[in-house]
Design an enzyme around this catalytic site. Structure first.
Site, PDB file in Angstrom:
ATOM      1  N   SER A   1       0.875  -1.183   0.000  1.00 46.66           N
ATOM      2  CA  SER A   1       0.000   0.000   0.000  1.00 46.66           C
ATOM      3  C   SER A   1       0.909   1.229   0.000  1.00 46.66           C
ATOM      4  CB  SER A   1      -0.857   0.000   1.275  1.00 46.66           C
ATOM      5  OG  SER A   1      -1.388   1.284   1.524  1.00 46.66           O
TER       6      SER A   1
ATOM      7  N   TYR B   1      -2.933  -0.366  10.054  1.00 38.68           N
ATOM      8  CA  TYR B   1      -2.875  -0.840   8.661  1.00 38.68           C
ATOM      9  C   TYR B   1      -1.544  -0.431   8.022  1.00 38.68           C
ATOM     10  CZ  TYR B   1      -4.209  -1.067   3.675  1.00 38.68           C
ATOM     11  OH  TYR B   1      -4.267  -1.329   2.323  1.00 38.68           O
TER      12      TYR B   1
END
Ligand SMILES: NC(=O)c1ccc[n+]([C@@H]2O[C@H](COP(=O)([O-])OP(=O)(O)OC[C@H]3O[C@@H](n4cnc5c(N)ncnc54)[C@H](OP(=O)(O)O)[C@@H]3O)[C@@H](O)[C@H]2O)c1
Length: 270
Positions: free
Chosen positions: A154, A167
């Site tokens: 990500s 996250y």
């Protein structure tokens, strides 16, 4: 030299999280390049729908119910899929996502985040999202001397985004683990790389990106403002990077690298 650098016929690809938006597009793309697809995830309805879509497009696929956070569950799926589709040489780890419980907001300050919620995010994004599948499928690929593992990272793995603290940390660890395994398995015929997607509307980030009435949130406006291409990505735009990394002919000397597909997001600060 292969006839077509991007031909995956004869390969079996395991796509974990192919029941989701990005994993589903990657499964479609690898199937279109000729690979047989083992669709893994927990949701049987979405898994079967993905299999039907791949078959309707002329590809071959089968669904195997699996919880990526359980080594036992992965081992069971591994045995079943190998019997049905052949030994896999491609693994895509696309299970993951943010959880509101570990999202920092006015109502959920950083210091209030519970360790068990933090651990659950790591269990999904690092342990289930990369570690356990690499432990389950990687050594068998090493024994056969042939494998390409693609872990989905990500942009928040590179520089943390606001709010999604656990996250981001878990995805940073995915990048780190991938490089570790790339070095570890480099002489055993198994390549390990990552794809860093920018922002793509999906189930797990819907609430962060859109209001209940479908209008873009302030966060979405900020993302578009920071993305040189001024838009979200479309899931199909990840396929080229995945086929390149999956293809032993196209990327045989590529390991431990990260391909960013983000409309330029990481290339600028302001
Ligand atoms: N969308 C983006 O903008 C973006 C950006 C960067 C990175 N990513 C990453 O891309 C990956 C795919 O996410 P997405 O955006 O496509 O979201 P999504 O549509 O919500 O898909 C996530 C998938 O993860 C699967 N999953 C969750 N827990 C699982 C478990 N324990 N075992 C097996 N599968 C599990 C879910 O499948 P089941 O419900 O069937 O289990 C779901 O299909 C994630 O790693 C995400 O972090 C997404």
């Amino acid at each position: 030299m292969a006839k077509n650098l991007f031909d995956l016929s004869g390969e079996t690809a395991v796509v974990i999280g192919a029941t989701g938006v990005l994993g589903g597009a990657l499964a479609d793309g690898l199937a279109a390049a000729g690979a047989k697809i083992a669709v893994l995830g927990r949701n049987e309805d979405r898994g079967m729908a993905r299999v039907k879509a791949i078959e309707a497009a002329g590809g071959k696929a089968a669904f195997f119910k699996a919880d990526a956070s359980s080594r036992c569950s992965l081992a069971e799926a591994h045995e079943q899929l190998e019997a049905k589709l052949g030994a896999p040489s491609i693994l895509v780890n696309a299970a993951g996502g943010n959880d509101p419980k570990v999202t920092v907001t006015d109502a959920n300050a950083f210091e209030q985040i519970k360790p068990e919620d933090w651990a659950a995010s790591f269990d999904l994004n690092l342990v289930g999202g990369a570690l356990l599948p690499c432990q389950e499928f990687g050594p068998a690929m090493c024994r056969r001397g042939r494998g390409s593992i693609i872990n989905i990272a990500s942009v928040s793995a590179h520089m943390p985004l606001s709010r999604v603290v656990a996250y981001s940390a878990a995805k940073a660890a995915v990048l780190n683990l991938s490089k570790f395994l790339a070095r570890e398995w480099a002489t055993r015929g198994v390549r390990v790389n990552t794809i860093t997607p920018g922002f793509f509307p999906a189930e797990q980030n819907r609430k962060l990106l859109f209001n209940d009435d479908g209008s873009p949130t302030a966060r979405t406006q900020a993302i578009w403002g920071h993305t040189p291409m001024k838009r979200f990505g479309e899931s199909q735009e990840l396929i080229g990077a995945a086929v390149f990394l999956a293809s032993h002919a196209a990327s045989s000397f590529v390991t431990g690298t990260d391909i960013t597909v983000d409309g330029g997001y990481l290339s600028q600060t302001i």
